[in-house]
Design an enzyme around this catalytic site. Structure first.
Site, mmCIF file in Angstrom:
data_model
loop_
_atom_site.group_PDB
_atom_site.id
_atom_site.type_symbol
_atom_site.label_atom_id
_atom_site.label_comp_id
_atom_site.label_asym_id
_atom_site.label_seq_id
_atom_site.Cartn_x
_atom_site.Cartn_y
_atom_site.Cartn_z
ATOM 1 N N GLY A 21 2.995 2.114 10.831
ATOM 2 C CA GLY A 21 4.032 3.144 10.695
ATOM 3 C C GLY A 21 4.780 3.451 11.982
ATOM 4 C CB SER A 66 5.548 -2.088 11.943
ATOM 5 O OG SER A 66 5.190 -0.747 12.250
ATOM 6 C CD GLU A 88 -3.268 -2.333 7.401
ATOM 7 O OE1 GLU A 88 -2.272 -2.645 6.752
ATOM 8 O OE2 GLU A 88 -3.802 -1.210 7.319
ATOM 9 C CG ASN A 110 -1.721 1.229 1.414
ATOM 10 O OD1 ASN A 110 -1.770 2.070 0.509
ATOM 11 N ND2 ASN A 110 -2.374 1.371 2.557
ATOM 12 C CD GLU A 137 -2.763 5.480 6.897
ATOM 13 O OE1 GLU A 137 -2.728 5.473 5.655
ATOM 14 O OE2 GLU A 137 -1.873 4.963 7.610
ATOM 15 C CG HIS A 158 -5.722 1.933 5.421
ATOM 16 N ND1 HIS A 158 -5.268 2.860 6.317
ATOM 17 C CD2 HIS A 158 -4.715 1.049 5.243
ATOM 18 C CE1 HIS A 158 -4.016 2.554 6.652
ATOM 19 N NE2 HIS A 158 -3.660 1.454 6.016
ATOM 20 C CE LYS A 200 -0.088 3.149 4.853
ATOM 21 N NZ LYS A 200 -0.002 3.246 6.292
HETATM 22 P P1 13P Z 1 3.322 0.276 7.567
HETATM 23 O O1 13P Z 1 3.792 -1.025 6.935
HETATM 24 O O2 13P Z 1 4.061 1.463 7.058
HETATM 25 O O3 13P Z 1 3.265 0.164 9.044
HETATM 26 O O4 13P Z 1 1.810 0.502 7.068
HETATM 27 C C1 13P Z 1 0.881 -0.525 7.182
HETATM 28 C C2 13P Z 1 -0.348 -0.140 6.453
HETATM 29 O O5 13P Z 1 -1.065 0.757 6.878
HETATM 30 C C3 13P Z 1 -0.651 -0.848 5.215
HETATM 31 O O6 13P Z 1 -1.935 -0.590 4.771
#
Ligand code: 13P
Length: 262
Positions: A184, A223, A178, A23, A110, A108, A25
């Site tokens: 992150g 992560s 997640e 992803n 976010e 997601h 983002k």
């Molecule tokens: P990270 O791998 O950067 O922690 O992000 C995970 C994520 O949100 C994937 O959709």
């Protein structure tokens, strides 16, 4: 024919094909296509034993699909529930399918927090994906506070129950666990915690979709890195990863893929 054979293989072996999904983002300019190109080249060196997907910003779906070859799948990060209409700035599942997306991430954290997308809306998005012939990747996870209160399992089940489509072929649905606090941050739940939550998700999928629920892929996200991927992917009911930061560089992303096909 091939699909029938794949299904037969799964029925005989009980195997679910791993999915390693990136992803990106809101990261990715035209120059970033170099990383996707490198990924397609590197994929040729690995046995075709796991699916590989990148979900770039929507502007890169078309050019990435054009250079993806047959080993790299291309997806998107959200969609509007309607097929078309007066929805300025939005993209429908049909538009994304037309651009070459075969997966769309929905729900997601976010999107849930930044855009107020609630589970009922996520379910509509999932239905839109299925209508357009796209596989939705439905994300679910608990906050740090919910974890601290011991509410992880209840939270995940409650959110997922409201977010998944009412009818789904197992082939056309993916769930991603997640934990919000792991995204992150470099923090990752223990293997036991991941196994417990994935087990609970599997139980819910079987309750909702009977035997087909056994074949729905459940990804872990948060992560995931080359250094912890092998361990996480070996956990029962972890059928792949949804990777943010470590998917942006082909070397890191392929190091994770390598653990999935080792
Ligand atoms: P990270 O791998 O950067 O922690 O992000 C995970 C994520 O949100 C994937 O959709």
């Amino acid at each position: 024919m091939l699909g029938e054979r794949t299904n037969l293989f799964k029925m005989v072996t009980g195997m679910v094909r791993t999915l390693i999904a990136g992803n990106w983002k809101m990261n990715g300019l035209k120059s970033s296509l170099e990383e996707a190109k490198k990924t397609t080249q590197m994929l040729q060196d690995f046995p075709d034993k796991a699916d590989c997907l990148i979900c770039p910003p929507s502007t890169l779906v078309v050019p990435m699909k054009e250079m993806a070859g047959d080993r790299l799948h291309v997806g998107a990060q959200s969609c509007h529930p309607e097929a078309s209409g007066a929805f300025t700035g939005d993209l429908s599942a049909e538009i994304l399918a037309d651009a070459g997306a075969s997966y769309v991430i929905v729900g997601h954290s976010e999107r849930r927090s930044e855009h107020g997308e609630r589970s009922a809306y996520v379910q509509e998005q999932a239905h839109a994906c299925l209508r357009a012939g796209i596989t939705p990747i439905i994300c679910v996870g608990e906050s740090y506070a919910q974890r601290q209160r011991g509410e992880t399992k209840d939270t995940v089940v409650r959110i997922l129950r409201k977010s998944v489509p009412t009818l789904a072929e197992s082939e056309t649905l993916v769930v991603a666990y997640e934990p919000l606090w792991a995204i992150g941050t470099g923090l990752v739940p223990s293997n036991e915690e991941i196994a417990t939550v994935h087990g609970v998700i599997r139980e819910l999928l079987i309750e909702l979709y009977q035997d087909r629920g056994r074949e729905i892929r459940i990804l872990y996200g948060g992560s995931m890195k080359p250094g912890n991927a092998a361990e996480i992917l070996a956990i029962e009911n972890v059928n792949g990863g949804l990777i943010g930061g470590a998917s942006l560089k082909a070397d890191d992303f392929m190091a994770i893929y390598a653990t999935a096909v080792a």
